[in-house]
Design a protein around this motif. Structure first.
Motif, PDB file in Angstrom:
ATOM      1  N   PRO A 151     -11.615 -18.030   9.143  1.00 36.69           N
ATOM      2  CA  PRO A 151     -11.228 -16.803   9.855  1.00 36.69           C
ATOM      3  C   PRO A 151     -12.409 -16.179  10.586  1.00 36.69           C
ATOM      4  O   PRO A 151     -13.569 -16.386  10.225  1.00 36.69           O
ATOM      5  CB  PRO A 151     -10.728 -15.896   8.727  1.00 36.69           C
ATOM      6  N   VAL A 153     -13.718 -12.325  11.953  1.00 40.30           N
ATOM      7  CA  VAL A 153     -13.504 -10.894  11.762  1.00 40.30           C
ATOM      8  C   VAL A 153     -14.295 -10.155  12.836  1.00 40.30           C
ATOM      9  O   VAL A 153     -15.513 -10.337  12.953  1.00 40.30           O
ATOM     10  CB  VAL A 153     -13.936 -10.428  10.358  1.00 40.30           C
ATOM     11  N   GLY A 253      -4.956  -6.604  12.420  1.00 40.48           N
ATOM     12  CA  GLY A 253      -5.899  -5.627  11.898  1.00 40.48           C
ATOM     13  C   GLY A 253      -5.481  -4.226  12.289  1.00 40.48           C
ATOM     14  O   GLY A 253      -4.322  -3.966  12.623  1.00 40.48           O
ATOM     15  N   ASN A 268     -10.894  -2.869  12.908  1.00 33.18           N
ATOM     16  CA  ASN A 268     -11.147  -4.264  12.546  1.00 33.18           C
ATOM     17  C   ASN A 268     -10.039  -5.139  13.098  1.00 33.18           C
ATOM     18  O   ASN A 268      -8.900  -4.684  13.294  1.00 33.18           O
ATOM     19  CB  ASN A 268     -11.255  -4.439  11.024  1.00 33.18           C
ATOM     20  N   CYS A 270      -8.796  -9.354  12.537  1.00 34.14           N
ATOM     21  CA  CYS A 270      -9.008 -10.660  11.913  1.00 34.14           C
ATOM     22  C   CYS A 270      -8.298 -11.736  12.729  1.00 34.14           C
ATOM     23  O   CYS A 270      -7.143 -11.556  13.125  1.00 34.14           O
ATOM     24  CB  CYS A 270      -8.483 -10.666  10.478  1.00 34.14           C
ATOM     25  N   LEU A 272      -6.883 -15.311  12.241  1.00 34.32           N
ATOM     26  CA  LEU A 272      -6.497 -16.158  11.114  1.00 34.32           C
ATOM     27  C   LEU A 272      -5.737 -17.375  11.619  1.00 34.32           C
ATOM     28  O   LEU A 272      -4.810 -17.247  12.425  1.00 34.32           O
ATOM     29  CB  LEU A 272      -5.630 -15.369  10.134  1.00 34.32           C
TER      30      LEU A 272
END
Length: 321
Positions: A151, A153, A253, A268, A270, A272
């Protein structure tokens, strides 16, 4: 019988077992490659032998229930299967073929003789090899997920614009779809990339909160005017999701696609790639899409709201105390 591993301790036994398994796998592979194993003839002979007992089975099934009780009939059936089957297995062509292959393998690889003294040991060894290779395959698959599906971030605020550029690059490299479920969409840079994906022929769909479509600088109407399929929730509650599906990955996020979120807010996002994570988002998007589309039929041809200004509004300046 001499034990396979004489080493003491857990690690010693495990090391010995691993070496023996590797040696057996190499020997089996080389023997199979040289011999060119083919069990088709043996399997055909096995089928012929089995069907030769068909009349006995038919007679038992026809007459058994009339002469025997339920428990006796089951017992006699099992007994007949054992007598007609397993008691003659040593004479079946399939087992004779397997025994000849075992003997040839042991002759070619004498080091494996104590490991494969008979057909039962051969069956156990083959099952063990299948189990080992299955575990190796599962381990490699898990390792691949960890290495290739790692992942990302992204944290905001990001005044350099690198993270927004990263989102745009992910959309630009998508081949099939860009599905967006976003609470607020006012960032012109990201909206422009959505439009480019739509012009490339990708499956672009957008779900927005109906009230936020009226926000200052909202891009909903611009997307609709360009022909991008777009629906809103049409509900008093908020459509508060903030995720995007790009082919086989999901962006999720707290990050709204707004200028303020990118350069001022603490957010944030992410990235994925694990299918176990992506698939639930896929199902949720489809569920919302069909539900909201049923509420707002023909919304593509309707005006959502006119933009109150051409440019995305800058983030509000904090008041000085």
């Amino acid at each position: 019988m001499e034990p396979l591993c004489l080493e003491s301790g857990l690690w010693g036994t495990a090391s010995c077992l691993a070496r023996a398994t590797a040696a057996l796998a190499v020997d089996v592979a080389s023997f199979a490659w040289i011999q060119g194993w083919s069990c088709s003839g043996a399997a055909q002979s096995f089928s012929t032998t089995l069907f030769s007992q068909w009349t006995v089975w038919v007679q038992l099934v026809r007459e058994g229930p009339q002469r025997l009780s339920g428990a006796d009939f089951v017992w006699q059936t099992l007994r007949a299967w054992w007598v007609l089957g397993c008691s003659h297995c040593a004479t079946w062509p399939l087992f004779r073929a397997l025994e000849s292959q075992r003997a040839a393998f042991v002759a070619a690889h004498p080091a494996q003789a104590r490991l494969l003294p008979d057909l039962l040991a051969l069956g156990v060894a083959l099952c063990w090899l299948v189990l080992v290779f299955l575990l190796i395959g599962l381990s490699l698959r898990r390792l691949r997920r960890r290495l290739w599906h790692r992942p990302e971030v992204l944290f905001f605020p990001d005044k350099t614009g690198a993270h927004v550029t990263r989102i745009c690059s992910l959309m630009a490299t998508s081949k099939r779809r860009v599905w967006l479920a976003m609470f607020t969409l006012t960032n012109d840079t990201l909206s422009d990339e959505l439009l480019r994906a739509h012009r490339r022929g990708l499956d672009v769909r957008v779900i927005l909160d109906d009230e936020q479509c009226q926000a200052l600088g909202a891009d909903a109407q611009r997307l609709l005017d360009a022909g991008v399929p777009l629906v809103t929730d049409g509900h008093w509650a908020r459509m508060h999701h903030k995720f995007a599906l790009l082919d086989g990955l999901v962006l999720n996020g707290s990050f709204n696609w707004t200028k303020q979120a990118s350069v001022a807010n603490w957010e944030n996002l992410c990235v994925l790639r694990d299918s176990a994570v992506v698939q639930p988002f896929d199902r949720e998007f489809r569920r919302m899409w069909w539900e909201f589309q049923a509420k707002s039929k023909g919304s593509r041809n309707q005006q959502v709201v006119s933009r109150k200004r051409d440019a995305t509004p800058p983030p509000k300046a904090r008041s000085q105390n």
